[in-house]
Design a protein around this motif. Sequence first.
Motif, PDB file in Angstrom:
ATOM      1  N   ALA A  55       0.844  -1.195   0.000  1.00  8.59           N
ATOM      2  CA  ALA A  55       0.000   0.000   0.000  1.00  8.59           C
ATOM      3  C   ALA A  55       0.881   1.247   0.000  1.00  8.59           C
ATOM      4  CB  ALA A  55      -0.922   0.000   1.221  1.00  8.59           C
ATOM      5  N   GLN A  56       0.676   2.096  -0.982  1.00  9.79           N
ATOM      6  CA  GLN A  56       1.535   3.254  -1.194  1.00  9.79           C
ATOM      7  C   GLN A  56       1.189   4.416  -0.264  1.00  9.79           C
ATOM      8  OE1 GLN A  56       0.263   4.297  -5.083  1.00  9.79           O
ATOM      9  NE2 GLN A  56       0.386   2.198  -5.818  1.00  9.79           N
ATOM     10  N   GLY A  57       2.018   5.450  -0.361  1.00  8.57           N
ATOM     11  CA  GLY A  57       1.741   6.709   0.310  1.00  8.57           C
ATOM     12  C   GLY A  57       0.950   7.648  -0.581  1.00  8.57           C
ATOM     13  N   ARG A  58       0.740   8.871  -0.091  1.00  8.58           N
ATOM     14  CA  ARG A  58       0.037   9.874  -0.882  1.00  8.58           C
ATOM     15  C   ARG A  58       0.832  10.229  -2.138  1.00  8.58           C
ATOM     16  NH1 ARG A  58      -1.382  15.070  -2.389  1.00  8.58           N
ATOM     17  NH2 ARG A  58       0.756  15.816  -2.162  1.00  8.58           N
ATOM     18  N   ASN A  59       0.117  10.436  -3.221  1.00  9.08           N
ATOM     19  CA  ASN A  59       0.711  10.873  -4.486  1.00  9.08           C
ATOM     20  C   ASN A  59       1.782   9.906  -4.986  1.00  9.08           C
ATOM     21  OD1 ASN A  59       1.024  12.476  -6.758  1.00  9.08           O
ATOM     22  ND2 ASN A  59       2.529  13.819  -5.785  1.00  9.08           N
ATOM     23  N   TRP A  84      -4.439   4.072  -4.716  1.00  7.54           N
ATOM     24  CA  TRP A  84      -5.566   4.573  -3.933  1.00  7.54           C
ATOM     25  C   TRP A  84      -6.517   5.377  -4.819  1.00  7.54           C
ATOM     26  CZ3 TRP A  84      -5.754   2.521   0.721  1.00  7.54           C
ATOM     27  CH2 TRP A  84      -4.572   2.250   1.434  1.00  7.54           C
ATOM     28  N   ARG A  85      -7.774   5.408  -4.455  1.00  7.68           N
ATOM     29  CA  ARG A  85      -8.715   6.304  -5.123  1.00  7.68           C
ATOM     30  C   ARG A  85      -8.157   7.730  -5.068  1.00  7.68           C
ATOM     31  NH1 ARG A  85     -14.126   5.713  -2.058  1.00  7.68           N
ATOM     32  NH2 ARG A  85     -13.465   3.536  -2.020  1.00  7.68           N
ATOM     33  N   GLY A  86      -8.320   8.451  -6.177  1.00  9.49           N
ATOM     34  CA  GLY A  86      -7.875   9.843  -6.204  1.00  9.49           C
ATOM     35  C   GLY A  86      -6.447  10.055  -6.642  1.00  9.49           C
ATOM     36  N   GLN A  87      -5.692   8.980  -6.950  1.00 13.40           N
ATOM     37  CA  GLN A  87      -4.314   9.146  -7.387  1.00 13.40           C
ATOM     38  C   GLN A  87      -3.893   7.971  -8.261  1.00 13.40           C
ATOM     39  OE1 GLN A  87      -2.445   9.279  -3.408  1.00 13.40           O
ATOM     40  NE2 GLN A  87      -1.386   7.376  -3.897  1.00 13.40           N
ATOM     41  N   GLY A  88      -2.680   8.042  -8.794  1.00 13.77           N
ATOM     42  CA  GLY A  88      -2.180   6.985  -9.663  1.00 13.77           C
ATOM     43  C   GLY A  88      -3.088   6.786 -10.855  1.00 13.77           C
ATOM     44  N   ALA A 104     -12.996  10.621   3.657  1.00 16.11           N
ATOM     45  CA  ALA A 104     -12.982   9.959   4.961  1.00 16.11           C
ATOM     46  C   ALA A 104     -11.964   8.837   4.932  1.00 16.11           C
ATOM     47  CB  ALA A 104     -14.370   9.408   5.300  1.00 16.11           C
ATOM     48  N   ILE A 105     -11.360   8.545   6.066  1.00 12.27           N
ATOM     49  CA  ILE A 105     -10.380   7.463   6.132  1.00 12.27           C
ATOM     50  C   ILE A 105     -11.034   6.131   5.811  1.00 12.27           C
ATOM     51  CG2 ILE A 105     -10.620   6.828   8.570  1.00 12.27           C
ATOM     52  CD1 ILE A 105      -7.276   7.395   6.693  1.00 12.27           C
ATOM     53  N   GLU A 106     -12.334   6.011   6.094  1.00 12.40           N
ATOM     54  CA  GLU A 106     -13.047   4.767   5.793  1.00 12.40           C
ATOM     55  C   GLU A 106     -13.062   4.469   4.303  1.00 12.40           C
ATOM     56  OE1 GLU A 106     -14.168   6.185   9.741  1.00 12.40           O
ATOM     57  OE2 GLU A 106     -14.195   7.176   7.766  1.00 12.40           O
ATOM     58  N   ASP A 107     -12.996   5.505   3.460  1.00 13.13           N
ATOM     59  CA  ASP A 107     -12.954   5.288   2.014  1.00 13.13           C
ATOM     60  C   ASP A 107     -11.661   4.594   1.609  1.00 13.13           C
ATOM     61  OD1 ASP A 107     -15.395   6.559   1.845  1.00 13.13           O
ATOM     62  OD2 ASP A 107     -14.560   8.484   1.236  1.00 13.13           O
ATOM     63  N   PHE A 108     -10.544   5.051   2.163  1.00 10.58           N
ATOM     64  CA  PHE A 108      -9.272   4.402   1.869  1.00 10.58           C
ATOM     65  C   PHE A 108      -9.231   2.989   2.449  1.00 10.58           C
ATOM     66  CE2 PHE A 108      -7.843   8.926   1.635  1.00 10.58           C
ATOM     67  CZ  PHE A 108      -7.491   8.919   0.287  1.00 10.58           C
ATOM     68  N   ALA A 109      -9.818   2.820   3.629  1.00 14.06           N
ATOM     69  CA  ALA A 109      -9.905   1.477   4.202  1.00 14.06           C
ATOM     70  C   ALA A 109     -10.720   0.564   3.289  1.00 14.06           C
ATOM     71  CB  ALA A 109     -10.535   1.540   5.596  1.00 14.06           C
ATOM     72  N   GLU A 110     -11.750   1.118   2.661  1.00 15.80           N
ATOM     73  CA  GLU A 110     -12.551   0.356   1.695  1.00 15.80           C
ATOM     74  C   GLU A 110     -11.688  -0.115   0.531  1.00 15.80           C
ATOM     75  OE1 GLU A 110     -15.582  -1.545  -0.124  1.00 15.80           O
ATOM     76  OE2 GLU A 110     -15.869  -0.499   1.774  1.00 15.80           O
ATOM     77  N   ASP A 111     -10.780   0.740   0.061  1.00 15.95           N
ATOM     78  CA  ASP A 111      -9.864   0.350  -1.016  1.00 15.95           C
ATOM     79  C   ASP A 111      -8.986  -0.812  -0.573  1.00 15.95           C
ATOM     80  OD1 ASP A 111     -10.926   2.518  -2.345  1.00 15.95           O
ATOM     81  OD2 ASP A 111      -9.134   3.765  -2.180  1.00 15.95           O
ATOM     82  N   LEU A 112      -8.404  -0.681   0.620  1.00 16.15           N
ATOM     83  CA  LEU A 112      -7.488  -1.709   1.124  1.00 16.15           C
ATOM     84  C   LEU A 112      -8.207  -3.044   1.295  1.00 16.15           C
ATOM     85  CD1 LEU A 112      -4.513  -1.968   2.239  1.00 16.15           C
ATOM     86  CD2 LEU A 112      -5.529  -1.710   4.499  1.00 16.15           C
TER      87      LEU A 112
END
Length: 343
Positions: A55-59, A84-88, A104-112
Amino acid sequence: MKTPATVSSRLHPTPGNPLPEGIESGVLETRDGKMLRYAVCPPRGGRLRGTVLLAQGRNEAIEKYFETIDDLCALGFAVVTFDWRGQGGSQRLLGNPAKGHAVAIEDFAEDLVGVLDTVALKLFPPPVVILAHSMGGLVALAASNVVADRVERLVLTAPLVGLPMTRRGLRLRSGAARLFRLLGLGSASAQPALRKGRGWTFATSPLTSDPGRFKRNLEMAQAAPHLFVGAPTIAWFDTMARTMAEFEDSDVIADLSIPTLFLIAGSDRVVSSDASERLAWRMRCGHAVVIPFARHELLQEADRYRAPVIAAIDRFLTGLPPVVDREAIAAEVEAALADVAAE
Protein backbone atom coordinates in the motif's frame (compact mmCIF):
# COMPACT_ATOMS: atom_id res chain seq x y z
CA MET A 1 -14.40 14.10 -13.36
CA LYS A 2 -12.52 10.93 -14.20
CA THR A 3 -15.12 8.28 -14.97
CA PRO A 4 -14.80 4.51 -14.69
CA ALA A 5 -14.59 4.27 -18.48
CA THR A 6 -11.29 6.18 -18.45
CA VAL A 7 -9.59 4.11 -15.75
CA SER A 8 -7.02 1.93 -17.48
CA SER A 9 -5.02 -1.01 -16.18
CA ARG A 10 -2.02 0.04 -18.29
CA LEU A 11 1.36 0.25 -16.54
CA HIS A 12 3.98 2.78 -17.62
CA PRO A 13 7.56 1.45 -17.53
CA THR A 14 10.53 3.61 -18.53
CA PRO A 15 14.06 2.58 -19.60
CA GLY A 16 15.28 3.18 -16.04
CA ASN A 17 12.23 1.56 -14.44
CA PRO A 18 11.36 -1.70 -16.26
CA LEU A 19 8.38 -3.90 -15.52
CA PRO A 20 8.94 -6.59 -12.89
CA GLU A 21 9.02 -10.09 -14.33
CA GLY A 22 5.55 -11.62 -14.49
CA ILE A 23 3.59 -8.53 -13.40
CA GLU A 24 -0.02 -8.22 -14.58
CA SER A 25 -2.50 -5.42 -13.98
CA GLY A 26 -6.24 -4.90 -13.91
CA VAL A 27 -9.07 -2.67 -12.71
CA LEU A 28 -11.54 -3.49 -9.95
CA GLU A 29 -14.61 -1.75 -8.60
CA THR A 30 -14.97 -1.19 -4.87
CA ARG A 31 -18.24 -1.73 -3.04
CA ASP A 32 -18.91 2.02 -3.15
CA GLY A 33 -18.35 2.17 -6.90
CA LYS A 34 -14.79 3.52 -7.22
CA MET A 35 -12.51 2.07 -9.90
CA LEU A 36 -9.00 1.13 -8.75
CA ARG A 37 -5.99 0.08 -10.82
CA TYR A 38 -4.16 -2.88 -9.31
CA ALA A 39 -1.22 -5.14 -10.18
CA VAL A 40 -0.10 -8.61 -9.13
CA CYS A 41 3.26 -10.33 -9.44
CA PRO A 42 4.07 -13.98 -8.60
CA PRO A 43 7.12 -15.07 -6.59
CA ARG A 44 10.28 -16.15 -8.39
CA GLY A 45 11.75 -19.56 -7.72
CA GLY A 46 11.43 -21.85 -4.76
CA ARG A 47 8.32 -21.87 -2.60
CA LEU A 48 5.75 -19.18 -2.03
CA ARG A 49 6.32 -17.71 1.45
CA GLY A 50 3.12 -15.70 1.46
CA THR A 51 1.47 -12.68 -0.09
CA VAL A 52 2.47 -9.05 0.42
CA LEU A 53 -0.23 -6.43 -0.08
CA LEU A 54 1.76 -3.28 -0.86
CA ALA A 55 0.00 0.00 0.00
CA GLN A 56 1.54 3.25 -1.19
CA GLY A 57 1.74 6.71 0.31
CA ARG A 58 0.04 9.87 -0.88
CA ASN A 59 0.71 10.87 -4.49
CA GLU A 60 2.38 7.61 -5.46
CA ALA A 61 1.66 5.01 -8.12
CA ILE A 62 2.32 1.33 -8.80
CA GLU A 63 5.22 2.23 -11.11
CA LYS A 64 7.18 3.79 -8.26
CA TYR A 65 7.41 0.38 -6.57
CA PHE A 66 8.59 -1.78 -9.51
CA GLU A 67 12.01 -2.24 -7.86
CA THR A 68 10.48 -3.14 -4.49
CA ILE A 69 8.05 -5.58 -6.15
CA ASP A 70 11.04 -7.27 -7.80
CA ASP A 71 12.83 -7.53 -4.46
CA LEU A 72 9.84 -9.02 -2.67
CA CYS A 73 9.18 -11.54 -5.43
CA ALA A 74 12.85 -12.58 -5.31
CA LEU A 75 12.40 -13.22 -1.58
CA GLY A 76 9.59 -15.66 -2.37
CA PHE A 77 6.52 -13.48 -1.89
CA ALA A 78 3.65 -12.87 -4.23
CA VAL A 79 2.89 -9.14 -4.42
CA VAL A 80 -0.44 -7.41 -4.84
CA THR A 81 -0.52 -3.62 -5.06
CA PHE A 82 -2.89 -0.87 -6.18
CA ASP A 83 -3.40 2.86 -6.56
CA TRP A 84 -5.57 4.57 -3.93
CA ARG A 85 -8.72 6.30 -5.12
CA GLY A 86 -7.88 9.84 -6.20
CA GLN A 87 -4.31 9.15 -7.39
CA GLY A 88 -2.18 6.98 -9.66
CA GLY A 89 -4.18 5.21 -12.34
CA SER A 90 -7.33 5.00 -10.19
CA GLN A 91 -10.52 7.03 -10.36
CA ARG A 92 -10.22 10.67 -9.29
CA LEU A 93 -12.51 12.19 -6.66
CA LEU A 94 -12.80 15.77 -7.97
CA GLY A 95 -13.37 17.42 -11.33
CA ASN A 96 -9.79 18.72 -11.11
CA PRO A 97 -7.67 15.53 -11.38
CA ALA A 98 -4.56 17.34 -10.10
CA LYS A 99 -5.96 17.73 -6.58
CA GLY A 100 -5.05 15.17 -3.93
CA HIS A 101 -8.39 14.75 -2.21
CA ALA A 102 -9.97 12.63 0.53
CA VAL A 103 -13.40 12.46 2.11
CA ALA A 104 -12.98 9.96 4.96
CA ILE A 105 -10.38 7.46 6.13
CA GLU A 106 -13.05 4.77 5.79
CA ASP A 107 -12.95 5.29 2.01
CA PHE A 108 -9.27 4.40 1.87
CA ALA A 109 -9.91 1.48 4.20
CA GLU A 110 -12.55 0.36 1.70
CA ASP A 111 -9.86 0.35 -1.02
CA LEU A 112 -7.49 -1.71 1.12
CA VAL A 113 -10.10 -4.25 2.18
CA GLY A 114 -11.49 -4.47 -1.36
CA VAL A 115 -8.11 -5.31 -2.88
CA LEU A 116 -7.34 -7.72 -0.04
CA ASP A 117 -10.57 -9.69 -0.48
CA THR A 118 -11.13 -9.36 -4.23
CA VAL A 119 -7.56 -9.78 -5.46
CA ALA A 120 -4.99 -10.86 -2.86
CA LEU A 121 -6.96 -13.63 -1.16
CA LYS A 122 -8.53 -14.74 -4.42
CA LEU A 123 -5.29 -15.07 -6.38
CA PHE A 124 -2.77 -16.19 -3.77
CA PRO A 125 -2.91 -18.29 -0.60
CA PRO A 126 -2.23 -16.87 2.87
CA PRO A 127 -0.40 -15.86 4.96
CA VAL A 128 -0.97 -12.22 3.94
CA VAL A 129 1.18 -9.32 5.08
CA ILE A 130 0.46 -5.62 4.51
CA LEU A 131 3.50 -3.50 3.68
CA ALA A 132 2.42 0.15 3.77
CA HIS A 133 4.23 3.45 3.35
CA SER A 134 3.41 6.86 4.87
CA MET A 135 -0.32 7.54 4.31
CA GLY A 136 -0.75 3.86 3.53
CA GLY A 137 0.57 3.05 7.00
CA LEU A 138 -2.07 5.25 8.63
CA VAL A 139 -4.81 3.60 6.59
CA ALA A 140 -3.48 0.12 7.42
CA LEU A 141 -3.60 0.91 11.14
CA ALA A 142 -7.11 2.37 10.82
CA ALA A 143 -8.29 -0.77 9.01
CA SER A 144 -6.32 -3.27 11.10
CA ASN A 145 -9.25 -4.44 13.24
CA VAL A 146 -11.31 -5.08 10.10
CA VAL A 147 -8.59 -7.24 8.49
CA ALA A 148 -7.11 -8.82 11.63
CA ASP A 149 -8.65 -12.21 10.83
CA ARG A 150 -6.95 -12.37 7.40
CA VAL A 151 -3.68 -10.46 7.79
CA GLU A 152 -0.79 -11.96 9.76
CA ARG A 153 1.51 -8.93 10.06
CA LEU A 154 1.88 -5.25 9.23
CA VAL A 155 5.09 -3.58 8.11
CA LEU A 156 4.90 0.22 8.10
CA THR A 157 7.64 2.35 6.52
CA ALA A 158 7.69 5.95 7.76
CA PRO A 159 3.97 5.84 8.59
CA LEU A 160 1.90 9.01 8.74
CA VAL A 161 0.96 8.82 12.41
CA GLY A 162 2.21 12.33 13.21
CA LEU A 163 3.66 15.41 11.56
CA PRO A 164 7.00 17.09 12.38
CA MET A 165 5.44 19.92 14.38
CA THR A 166 4.36 20.48 17.96
CA ARG A 167 1.11 18.93 19.12
CA ARG A 168 -0.26 22.42 19.70
CA GLY A 169 0.65 23.40 16.14
CA LEU A 170 -1.03 20.30 14.77
CA ARG A 171 -4.17 20.95 16.81
CA LEU A 172 -4.35 24.53 15.52
CA ARG A 173 -3.93 23.47 11.90
CA SER A 174 -6.35 20.60 12.31
CA GLY A 175 -8.94 22.92 13.85
CA ALA A 176 -8.54 25.41 11.02
CA ALA A 177 -8.93 22.65 8.42
CA ARG A 178 -12.09 21.39 10.14
CA LEU A 179 -13.55 24.91 10.16
CA PHE A 180 -12.76 25.56 6.50
CA ARG A 181 -14.21 22.19 5.59
CA LEU A 182 -17.44 22.95 7.46
CA LEU A 183 -17.58 26.22 5.51
CA GLY A 184 -17.60 24.22 2.28
CA LEU A 185 -13.94 24.75 1.36
CA GLY A 186 -12.84 21.13 1.68
CA SER A 187 -11.82 20.83 -1.96
CA ALA A 188 -9.55 23.89 -1.78
CA SER A 189 -5.82 23.28 -1.67
CA ALA A 190 -4.29 23.06 1.81
CA GLN A 191 -0.97 24.26 0.37
CA PRO A 192 -1.70 26.67 -2.51
CA ALA A 193 1.99 27.30 -3.14
CA LEU A 194 2.62 23.67 -4.04
CA ARG A 195 2.10 22.68 -7.64
CA LYS A 196 2.81 19.43 -9.43
CA GLY A 197 6.48 19.26 -10.31
CA ARG A 198 7.60 22.28 -8.27
CA GLY A 199 10.37 21.75 -5.78
CA TRP A 200 11.51 18.49 -7.41
CA THR A 201 15.23 19.12 -7.12
CA PHE A 202 17.58 16.56 -5.68
CA ALA A 203 19.34 19.13 -3.50
CA THR A 204 16.14 20.01 -1.65
CA SER A 205 14.42 16.62 -1.66
CA PRO A 206 13.24 15.39 1.75
CA LEU A 207 12.34 12.05 0.18
CA THR A 208 15.59 10.32 -0.81
CA SER A 209 19.34 10.84 -0.71
CA ASP A 210 19.87 8.55 -3.72
CA PRO A 211 20.44 10.53 -6.95
CA GLY A 212 19.79 7.53 -9.20
CA ARG A 213 16.41 6.69 -7.69
CA PHE A 214 15.47 10.36 -7.53
CA LYS A 215 16.20 10.68 -11.25
CA ARG A 216 14.32 7.46 -12.02
CA ASN A 217 11.22 8.64 -10.19
CA LEU A 218 11.37 12.08 -11.79
CA GLU A 219 11.62 10.53 -15.26
CA MET A 220 8.69 8.30 -14.43
CA ALA A 221 6.59 11.30 -13.38
CA GLN A 222 7.55 13.15 -16.54
CA ALA A 223 6.67 10.15 -18.72
CA ALA A 224 3.26 9.61 -17.08
CA PRO A 225 2.27 12.89 -15.38
CA HIS A 226 -1.40 11.88 -15.25
CA LEU A 227 -0.57 9.40 -12.49
CA PHE A 228 0.36 12.10 -10.01
CA VAL A 229 -1.42 14.89 -8.16
CA GLY A 230 -0.45 18.20 -6.62
CA ALA A 231 -1.00 19.56 -3.14
CA PRO A 232 -3.50 17.88 -0.80
CA THR A 233 -6.87 19.49 -0.23
CA ILE A 234 -8.16 20.82 3.07
CA ALA A 235 -10.45 17.78 3.33
CA TRP A 236 -7.46 15.46 2.85
CA PHE A 237 -5.55 17.19 5.65
CA ASP A 238 -8.59 17.18 7.93
CA THR A 239 -9.17 13.46 7.28
CA MET A 240 -5.57 12.53 8.07
CA ALA A 241 -5.25 14.83 11.08
CA ARG A 242 -8.37 13.43 12.75
CA THR A 243 -7.19 9.86 12.10
CA MET A 244 -3.75 10.59 13.54
CA ALA A 245 -5.40 12.05 16.64
CA GLU A 246 -7.31 8.81 17.18
CA PHE A 247 -4.04 6.96 17.67
CA GLU A 248 -3.25 9.06 20.73
CA ASP A 249 -6.17 7.32 22.47
CA SER A 250 -5.05 4.48 24.74
CA ASP A 251 -8.23 2.49 24.12
CA VAL A 252 -7.74 2.66 20.35
CA ILE A 253 -4.13 1.53 20.71
CA ALA A 254 -5.13 -1.31 23.04
CA ASP A 255 -7.44 -2.71 20.35
CA LEU A 256 -4.58 -3.13 17.84
CA SER A 257 -3.69 -6.81 17.63
CA ILE A 258 -1.71 -7.50 14.42
CA PRO A 259 2.06 -7.81 15.03
CA THR A 260 3.45 -4.62 13.51
CA LEU A 261 6.95 -3.54 12.51
CA PHE A 262 7.57 0.20 12.29
CA LEU A 263 10.53 1.07 10.04
CA ILE A 264 11.38 4.66 10.85
CA ALA A 265 13.52 7.11 8.88
CA GLY A 266 15.98 8.81 11.20
CA SER A 267 16.09 12.05 9.19
CA ASP A 268 12.43 12.23 8.19
CA ARG A 269 11.15 15.76 7.50
CA VAL A 270 7.79 14.65 6.07
CA VAL A 271 6.28 12.71 8.99
CA SER A 272 7.14 12.55 12.68
CA SER A 273 9.58 9.78 13.53
CA ASP A 274 9.00 10.46 17.23
CA ALA A 275 5.27 9.80 16.82
CA SER A 276 6.01 6.44 15.17
CA GLU A 277 8.41 5.41 17.92
CA ARG A 278 5.93 6.46 20.58
CA LEU A 279 3.05 4.53 18.97
CA ALA A 280 5.18 1.40 18.48
CA TRP A 281 6.20 1.55 22.15
CA ARG A 282 2.58 1.93 23.32
CA MET A 283 1.34 -0.96 21.16
CA ARG A 284 1.52 -4.37 22.76
CA CYS A 285 2.15 -5.83 19.32
CA GLY A 286 4.44 -3.08 17.99
CA HIS A 287 8.16 -3.13 17.23
CA ALA A 288 10.28 -0.25 15.93
CA VAL A 289 13.52 -0.11 13.95
CA VAL A 290 15.08 3.27 13.21
CA ILE A 291 17.26 3.64 10.11
CA PRO A 292 19.68 6.43 11.14
CA PHE A 293 20.05 9.38 8.74
CA ALA A 294 17.57 7.93 6.21
CA ARG A 295 14.99 10.19 4.57
CA HIS A 296 11.25 9.64 4.27
CA GLU A 297 10.96 7.24 1.33
CA LEU A 298 12.84 4.30 2.79
CA LEU A 299 12.09 2.02 -0.16
CA GLN A 300 13.41 4.69 -2.57
CA GLU A 301 16.50 5.48 -0.50
CA ALA A 302 20.20 4.88 -1.13
CA ASP A 303 21.31 1.26 -0.78
CA ARG A 304 23.06 1.89 2.55
CA TYR A 305 19.63 2.71 4.02
CA ARG A 306 17.36 0.67 1.79
CA ALA A 307 19.23 -2.64 2.17
CA PRO A 308 18.66 -2.75 5.97
CA VAL A 309 14.98 -2.01 5.37
CA ILE A 310 14.60 -4.96 2.98
CA ALA A 311 16.58 -7.16 5.38
CA ALA A 312 14.36 -6.13 8.32
CA ILE A 313 11.22 -6.91 6.32
CA ASP A 314 12.63 -10.30 5.33
CA ARG A 315 13.54 -11.16 8.91
CA PHE A 316 10.22 -9.97 10.36
CA LEU A 317 8.42 -12.25 7.93
CA THR A 318 10.74 -15.24 8.42
CA GLY A 319 8.29 -16.97 10.74
CA LEU A 320 5.65 -17.15 8.02
CA PRO A 321 5.75 -20.74 6.69
CA PRO A 322 6.06 -21.64 2.99
CA VAL A 323 2.69 -22.74 1.71
CA VAL A 324 2.88 -24.04 -1.85
CA ASP A 325 5.20 -24.41 -4.83
CA ARG A 326 5.06 -21.52 -7.28
CA GLU A 327 4.63 -23.92 -10.20
CA ALA A 328 1.54 -25.38 -8.58
CA ILE A 329 -0.31 -22.05 -8.57
CA ALA A 330 0.74 -20.48 -11.91
CA ALA A 331 -2.24 -21.76 -13.89
CA GLU A 332 -4.69 -20.96 -11.08
CA VAL A 333 -3.41 -17.38 -10.87
CA GLU A 334 -3.85 -16.86 -14.60
CA ALA A 335 -7.40 -18.21 -14.49
CA ALA A 336 -8.28 -16.17 -11.40
CA LEU A 337 -6.99 -12.98 -13.04
CA ALA A 338 -9.40 -13.60 -15.90
CA ASP A 339 -12.24 -14.09 -13.39
CA VAL A 340 -11.43 -10.81 -11.61
CA ALA A 341 -11.37 -8.94 -14.93
CA ALA A 342 -14.73 -10.38 -15.88
CA GLU A 343 -16.50 -9.36 -12.65
